[in-house]
Scaffold this motif. Structure first.
Motif: not given
Length: 146
Positions: A6-8, A43-45, A85-88, A92-94
């Motif tokens: 998700t970072f990328e 994390s990979q969580s 967190m549906m696609v990615d 994470h938070f927007h």
């Protein structure tokens, strides 16, 4: 520093503003509002509840830095945090600063098309360059960027 895919997705090193032990802060590539960010777990969580307790403790520092610096640079009226967190899938938070009036950045004026209602995540006209947003925030960040 551990990273996940998700970072990328959110621009990788090009949009990175700050790294912490458990979190990264990146400029959101699609600047739905000027100064839009992503706070991303390393994390990979894929479930918020799976994060270690220390990640929750550190999140308070991250949020403080986000709010202080974004207010200083852009002068938001309110700030919204969305966990989508549906696609990615990684945690994470927007972060969407919200504006009741237009904001001037890098010689251009930016509005908040959803104000005063829900943010318009699909807004695409005249978006700011996320790399310029990241650079401005990096310069003003209150903690050393690792």
């Amino acid at each position: 520093m551990g990273r996940n895919a998700t970072f990328e997705t959110f621009g990788g090193a090009g949009t990175l503003i700050a790294d912490y032990t458990y979190w990264s802060v990146q400029a959101r590539p699609k600047q739905a509002t000027i100064g839009a960010l992503v706070i991303l777990s390393h994390s990979q969580s894929t479930a918020f509840s799976d994060l270690p307790p220390n990640a929750f403790a550190e999140l308070s520092e991250v949020v403080e830095d986000v709010e202080t610096t974004t207010q200083k640079i852009f002068g938001y009226s309110k700030i919204n945090y969305l966990m989508l967190m549906m696609v990615d899938p990684h945690v994470h938070f927007h972060v969407l600063p919200r504006y009741s009036a237009p904001v001037l950045f890098e010689g251009a004026t930016f509005t908040d098309p959803g104000w005063p209602g829900q943010p318009d995540l699909g807004a695409s006209d005249g978006l700011a360059d996320a790399r310029l947003v990241a650079a401005a925030l990096r310069r003003a960040w209150p903690r050393p960027v690792t």
